[in-house]
Design an enzyme around this catalytic site. Structure first.
Site, PDB file in Angstrom:
ATOM      1  N   HIS A 231       0.830  -1.219   0.000  1.00 33.41           N
ATOM      2  CA  HIS A 231       0.000   0.000   0.000  1.00 33.41           C
ATOM      3  C   HIS A 231       0.862   1.265   0.000  1.00 33.41           C
ATOM      4  CE1 HIS A 231      -4.035  -1.755   0.477  1.00 33.41           C
ATOM      5  NE2 HIS A 231      -3.427  -2.694   1.200  1.00 33.41           N
TER       6      HIS A 231
ATOM      7  N   ASP B 271      -0.498  -5.193   5.779  1.00 31.39           N
ATOM      8  CA  ASP B 271      -1.493  -6.091   5.195  1.00 31.39           C
ATOM      9  C   ASP B 271      -1.404  -6.076   3.683  1.00 31.39           C
ATOM     10  OD1 ASP B 271      -2.447  -3.424   5.065  1.00 31.39           O
ATOM     11  OD2 ASP B 271      -4.467  -4.165   4.676  1.00 31.39           O
ATOM     12  N   GLU B 272      -1.923  -7.099   3.075  1.00 32.04           N
ATOM     13  CA  GLU B 272      -2.089  -7.186   1.619  1.00 32.04           C
ATOM     14  C   GLU B 272      -0.814  -6.805   0.856  1.00 32.04           C
ATOM     15  OE1 GLU B 272      -6.872  -6.194   1.442  1.00 32.04           O
ATOM     16  OE2 GLU B 272      -5.447  -4.585   1.080  1.00 32.04           O
ATOM     17  N   VAL B 273       0.287  -7.435   1.240  1.00 31.63           N
ATOM     18  CA  VAL B 273       1.562  -7.149   0.566  1.00 31.63           C
ATOM     19  C   VAL B 273       1.626  -7.958  -0.730  1.00 31.63           C
ATOM     20  CG1 VAL B 273       4.070  -7.190   0.748  1.00 31.63           C
ATOM     21  CG2 VAL B 273       2.663  -6.740   2.780  1.00 31.63           C
TER      22      VAL B 273
END
Length: 507
Positions: A247, A309-311
């Protein structure tokens, strides 16, 4: 005719129903205290000559809270509930509180006593006291009440995303005021993301100069200091989040060298396509050290949220440079994910069922209210609390308050009140009152139970935001004041409240 939850039914014709929010309570607190004893037939008058004395200890936090208390009860106290169904023949409705005013006592005795071991307990107690006072034909009243209260969870948070849509400073202050009125104590500020970088860094000015949606849509150090001070006066910690290593596309507008360049299957660079932060370069760590040093000098709280998160791993895998005592926030999942994190030795924050940006049709706050973060497991002492999430992909600064409140109030009561407080119908009536209370105090909150109304004065006085005085606070003191979570308080024997005494133990 009877008014149940969300509809009015006609006894003589049960198939004929009218959608209608439940009848509001009057003078009932939100969230519900741990111990709440009320003598509904004993109601006492409050004079405008009310005085407040603080014993043993005082500070600017308490003085400001008392100033707000006076404004809230003398200018914005709720009027007794009125229903237009009174005008329907044989409706069966009546003014439920009318008899209280006929039988009002006028006894001058000990007044109101609020006792607390900490400033934070007194702060919450003052807010609850302002909620149990109501008005009728210009006269203020309070019932004979005894309360003992403390929060069920230490961490009662609201996540605000100001990267997908920029949230103005005014909206951030309103969010904090709503948190104060709902006894929530942690603002989790998701400042930056792929879409924009509105934090104005002095050490790396290009992060916002090139990464903000517009050069004016930024948070200066002065803006952040004001927001933190506004929060401190309301007993709210401000935890910034700089989501890494994923992100981070928003970082790349000003500093693309920080990101991992993506390659295609032929090992050719894909122009403009970047993945997570590049861990293969020493300059990445030097950059982060300099930036985070600046951040922790502005945000006094001892916690910095790193997201994590969400790498997306594809760029790391494709890039030839890349070599092969935390608190875990559970964004998605339930008991299995929570307990797995606990079993690995982590403390946990729960958010899965409190995504407020998912807005279903109709009355749905009960889903948030019924969400139980502990799953009735003996390991629940590792659960610090939870956060409602206001992700802003489809929520703007103009709509944030109406989406957040009073829907977040449902989670606020779950995080504060006893786990035994589960009566949806009783909560719905109190939530009706709480919605109107927040509206009356100047927050443009949304609907909660369907067709209803809130009585607001036509010539409503505009109350300016209180002045925020920037001070050179001792850094350790701000951390201590901002991060302490646990408190207990009580005020007892509410009778003729010409005097409110606030006292602290010598603990």
């Amino acid at each position: 005719m009877e008014n149940s939850m969300y509809e009015v039914r006609f006894k003589t014709s049960p198939d004929f129903r009218i959608k209608r929010a439940p009848n509001s309570t009057i003078g009932e607190p939100w969230p519900l205290p741990q111990l709440y004893n009320v003598k509904y037939d004993n109601v006492f008058k409050i004079n405008e000559s009310l005085s407040i004395h603080i014993r043993n200890y005082s500070c600017d936090i308490l003085q400001k809270a008392i100033d707000r208390f006076k404004v809230n009860i003398f200018e914005f106290s709720l009027e007794e509930y009125y229903t237009n169904f009174l005008h329907i023949e044989a409706s069966g409705f009546q003014n439920l509180n009318k008899k209280y005013h006929q039988d009002t006592l006028d006894i001058k005795k000990t007044g109101i006593v609020l006792r607390s071991e900490e400033v934070w307990g007194a702060l919450r107690g003052i807010e609850t006291l302002s909620q149990v006072i109501f008005s009728y034909k210009g006269q203020l009243y309070v019932r004979d009440t005894s309360i003992r209260d403390f929060p069920r969870f230490k961490h009662r948070g609201v996540l605000v995303d100001s990267a997908r849509h920029f949230m103005t400073k005014e909206v951030m202050l309103d969010i904090l005021e709503g948190m104060y009125q709902n006894k929530m104590n942690v603002l989790h500020w998701h400042l930056v993301d792929d879409q924009s970088f509105p934090y104005q860094s002095k050490v790396f000015p290009d992060l916002s100069n090139k990464g903000a949606y517009h050069p004016s849509l930024v948070y200066t150090h002065e803006d952040i200091t004001d927001i933190i001070e506004y929060a401190r006066l309301r007993g709210v910690r401000v935890i910034p989040e700089f989501d890494t290593p994923g992100h981070v596309y928003g970082w790349g507008f000003g500093h693309p060298e920080m990101l991992t360049q993506c390659y295609d299957e032929r090992k050719q660079k894909i122009p403009g396509c970047y993945g997570p932060l590049n861990p293969a370069r020493n300059t990445t760590y030097q950059f982060l050290e300099k930036l985070y040093t600046e951040i922790i000098n502005i945000f006094p709280d001892k916690t910095l949220h790193l997201g994590s998160d969400e790498v997306p791993l594809e760029c790391w895998n494709s890039n030839p440079e890349v070599p092969k005592d935390a608190i875990i926030q559970i964004w998605l999942g339930g008991a299995r994910e929570v307990l797995r994190a606990i079993d690995q030795g982590y403390r946990v924050l729960f958010s899965s069922c409190w995504y407020l940006d998912n807005i279903p049709h109709g009355v749905h706050w009960m889903n948030y209210y019924k969400c139980e973060p502990t799953f009735k497991d003996p390991r629940e002492d590792k659960i610090l609390g939870g956060e409602v999430c206001l992700w802003s992909e489809y929520i703007t600064s103009e709509t944030a308050i109406s989406v957040l409140w009073p829907r977040a109030s449902a989670a606020a009561e779950r995080l504060w009140s006893s786990s035994a407080v589960t009566d949806i119908e009783a909560a719905g009536k109190r939530l009706q009152e709480h919605r109107c209370r927040m509206l009356r105090r100047g927050l443009q909150v949304g609907q909660i139970n369907g067709p209803d109304y809130c009585f607001l004065p036509r010539q409503r006085k505009v109350v300016e935001k209180e002045d925020i005085h920037r001070k050179n606070y001792n850094h350790e003191n701000i951390i201590r004041l901002s991060s302490k979570n646990s408190f207990s308080w009580k005020y007892i024997n509410i009778i003729e409240p010409f005097v409110i005494g606030i006292s602290f133990s010598s603990k």
